[in-house]
Design a protein around this motif. Structure first.
Motif, short mmCIF file in Angstrom:
data_model
loop_
_atom_site.label_atom_id
_atom_site.label_comp_id
_atom_site.label_asym_id
_atom_site.label_seq_id
_atom_site.Cartn_x
_atom_site.Cartn_y
_atom_site.Cartn_z
N GLY A 322 0.83 -1.20 0.00
CA GLY A 322 0.00 0.00 0.00
C GLY A 322 0.86 1.25 0.00
O GLY A 322 2.06 1.19 -0.29
N ILE A 323 0.25 2.37 0.37
CA ILE A 323 0.96 3.64 0.34
C ILE A 323 1.08 4.20 1.76
O ILE A 323 0.08 4.33 2.47
N GLN A 342 -1.38 4.55 5.90
CA GLN A 342 -2.08 5.80 6.17
C GLN A 342 -2.71 6.40 4.91
O GLN A 342 -3.84 6.91 4.95
N ALA A 343 -2.00 6.36 3.78
CA ALA A 343 -2.45 7.06 2.58
C ALA A 343 -3.37 6.22 1.70
O ALA A 343 -4.21 6.78 0.98
N SER A 344 -3.25 4.91 1.71
CA SER A 344 -4.12 4.07 0.88
C SER A 344 -5.28 3.48 1.67
O SER A 344 -6.07 2.69 1.14
N ASP A 345 -5.38 3.83 2.95
CA ASP A 345 -6.54 3.47 3.78
C ASP A 345 -6.79 1.95 3.81
O ASP A 345 -7.90 1.49 3.58
N ASP A 346 -5.74 1.20 4.14
CA ASP A 346 -5.92 -0.25 4.19
C ASP A 346 -4.90 -0.91 5.11
O ASP A 346 -3.92 -0.30 5.53
N LYS A 365 -6.77 -8.41 2.81
CA LYS A 365 -6.68 -6.95 2.81
C LYS A 365 -8.01 -6.40 3.30
O LYS A 365 -9.08 -6.93 2.98
N VAL A 366 -7.96 -5.33 4.12
CA VAL A 366 -9.18 -4.73 4.62
C VAL A 366 -9.05 -3.21 4.58
O VAL A 366 -7.96 -2.66 4.80
N SER A 367 -10.14 -2.54 4.27
CA SER A 367 -10.15 -1.08 4.19
C SER A 367 -10.44 -0.48 5.56
O SER A 367 -11.32 -0.96 6.29
#
Length: 379
Positions: A322-323, A342-346, A365-367
Motif C-alpha cells: 500500500g501507500i 495511512q495514505a491508501s486506507d488499508d 486486505k481490509v479497508s
C-alpha cells in the motif's frame, strides 16, 4: 477371554479416535485482534478493532470508539481491560491523553478520564513495565509528559519536560520534536527519541519520587538522521533505533543507562533515488528478525536477521502492499505481519516464514480510514 480382550481394545481405540476427532472439530479457531489508531475526518471515525481469523478466511474492522479526534496512538494494559489513547491536536495547551475501560465480551470502550498532554501534537504513549505509569511524547511541542495511573485508570499528571535545541535540517529540525518515549524492560530508564535535535535522551525513572524523571545522559546520532522510534531486546541489552530522515536502523548496546553504537543498516537499496521516511520498527517474538517500514517513495518493509556472530544482516526488502506504511505489527505467534497504510486506507497481511523470517504477501486486505497504529491485543 481372548474375545473379551479384543472387544475391550477395539472400544478403547474407537473412543480414543472419536475423542480425538471431536476435540479437533470443537477446537476454537485462532483469532488475532488489534486496536487500530487512526486519523479522523468526522465524528463517525475513531478507534477501531481489527479481527483476523485465518482458518475461516475472516478479516474484519469495526469502529469501537467514535467521536474522538485523531487517536493516532492506542495501547492497552496486559489484561486488556484498560485502554490508553491520545488526541493528536495542537490546541493550547496541546492534545489530550485519555484512559478507557474495555470489555472483552462486547468489545466496547468507555471513557474513564482525560487530561491534556501539555504539548502540541502528542504522538506516542508508553506504559511502564509495572503498568502504573504512562508517558506521552509531544511531537510539535518538543516535550513529553509523565502520569500516574490510579484506581480505575484515572490519570494524574506528574511531570512535563521541555527539550531545547535543533539540528542541521532547518526544514525539519529547527526545534525539538519528541517522537517516542520508551521504558527499559526493567523500568529504571525512559529513553526519549527527539527527531528535531538528533538525540536520544536517557532519563532515570524513580517511581517513588514526586517527579520521577531526571536526565542521565544523551546519545547523539549522525546529524540529519532524525531518530523516531526504538525498541529494546527482551533482555534490555540491545536497542533498535529507527532514523526517519536517513532511512536507516541503528543497532545500539545498552548497559546501566549508557548507549553505545554497534551497527548501522541502510533501509534503501543501492541506487535508490526518491523520498524516504522510515517509520516503525518491530522485533519478531522469537527475536530472530527485525522489521522496519519505510514510507516516501519506497513503501517497503525491510527484514533484518541476526547472525550467529551477533551482527545483523539485511535479508529482504518487500513492497508493503500500500501507500505510506506508517505502522505495522506481528501476531503473537510470529506467523503473520499486518501493515497499516495511512495514505491508501488499508491493512495488508503478510505471512512470515518462521525459520527465515522472510515475508510473503497474502490476499488478505481490509479497508480502514487512515490507519496509523496497530496494537496487538491478548499478550
Amino acid at each position: 477371554m481372548k474375545q473379551s480382550l479384543l472387544v475391550t481394545v477395539f472400544l478403547a481405540i474407537f473412543f480414543a479416535c472419536t475423542t480425538d476427532k471431536t476435540t479437533k472439530m470443537t477446537e476454537n479457531p485462532i483469532t488475532y485482534s488489534f486496536l487500530v489508531g487512526t486519523y479522523t475526518d468526522d465524528a463517525s471515525q475513531g478507534i477501531n478493532q481489527l479481527d483476523f481469523t485465518p482458518s475461516e478466511n475472516k478479516l474484519e474492522v469495526r469502529t469501537i470508539f467514535p467521536g474522538i479526534q485523531n487517536p493516532s496512538f492506542v495501547i492497552a494494559n496486559s489484561v486488556g481491560d484498560k485502554v490508553f489513547t491520545l488526541e493528536e491536536i495542537d490546541n493550547v495547551p496541546g492534545g489530550n491523553i485519555i484512559s478507557l475501560s474495555r470489555t472483552s465480551e462486547d468489545q466496547v470502550l468507555t471513557k474513564l478520564s482525560e487530561l491534556p498532554s501539555f504539548g502540541d501534537h502528542p504522538c506516542y504513549i508508553a506504559l511502564s513495565p509495572n503498568e502504573q505509569f504512562l508517558t506521552v511524547a509531544n511531537y510539535s511541542g518538543g516535550s513529553f509528559s509523565a502520569y500516574k495511573i490510579g484506581e480505575n485508570a484515572n490519570l494524574s499528571h506528574l511531570q512535563t519536560i521541555q527539550h531545547e535545541g535543533s539540528s542541521i535540517n532547518q526544514a525539519r529540525q529547527s526545534s525539538p520534536h519528541v517522537h517516542s518515549t520508551v521504558f527499559s524492560p526493567d523500568g529504571k530508564f525512559l529513553l526519549v527519541a527527539d527527531l528535531g535535535t538528533d538525540q536520544v535522551y536517557v532519563y532515570n525513572f524513580n517511581q517513588d519520587e514526586a517527579k520521577p524523571l531526571t536526565l542521565n545522559n544523551i546519545h547523539k546520532v549522525t546529524p540529519g538522521d532524525g531518530p523516531r522510534h526504538l525498541i529494546f531486546s527482551k533482555d534490555g541489552k540491545e536497542i533498535m533505533l529507527v532514523e526517519e530522515m536517513s532511512a536507516s536502523l541503528d543497532i545500539l548496546s545498552f548497559d546501566a543507562g549508557k548507549i553505545s553504537p554497534k551497527q548501522k543498516i541502510s533501509l534503501v537499496t543501492e541506487g535508490f533515488d526518491g523520498g524516504v521516511g522510515a517509520a516503525e520498527v518491530r522485533l519478531s517474538p522469537d527475536e530472530k528478525n527485525i522489521y522496519v517500514s519505510n514510507r516516501g517513495d519506497a513503501n517497503t518493509i525491510s527484514v533484518i536477521s541476526k547472525k550467529a556472530s551477533g551482527e545483523y544482516e539485511f535479508i529482504q526488502q518487500i513492497l508493503s502492499g500500500g501507500i505510506m506504511p506508517r505502522n505495522f505489527n506481528l501476531t503473537a505467534d510470529g506467523k503473520y505481519l499486518l501493515a497499516a497504510h495511512q495514505a491508501s486506507d488499508d491493512v495488508i497481511i503478510f505471512e512470515r516464514d518462521l525459520e527465515t523470517g522472510v515475508l510473503t504477501q497474502t490476499n488478505w486486505k481490509v479497508s480502514v480510514h487512515s490507519p496509523v497504529y496497530l496494537f496487538r491485543l491478548g499478550d
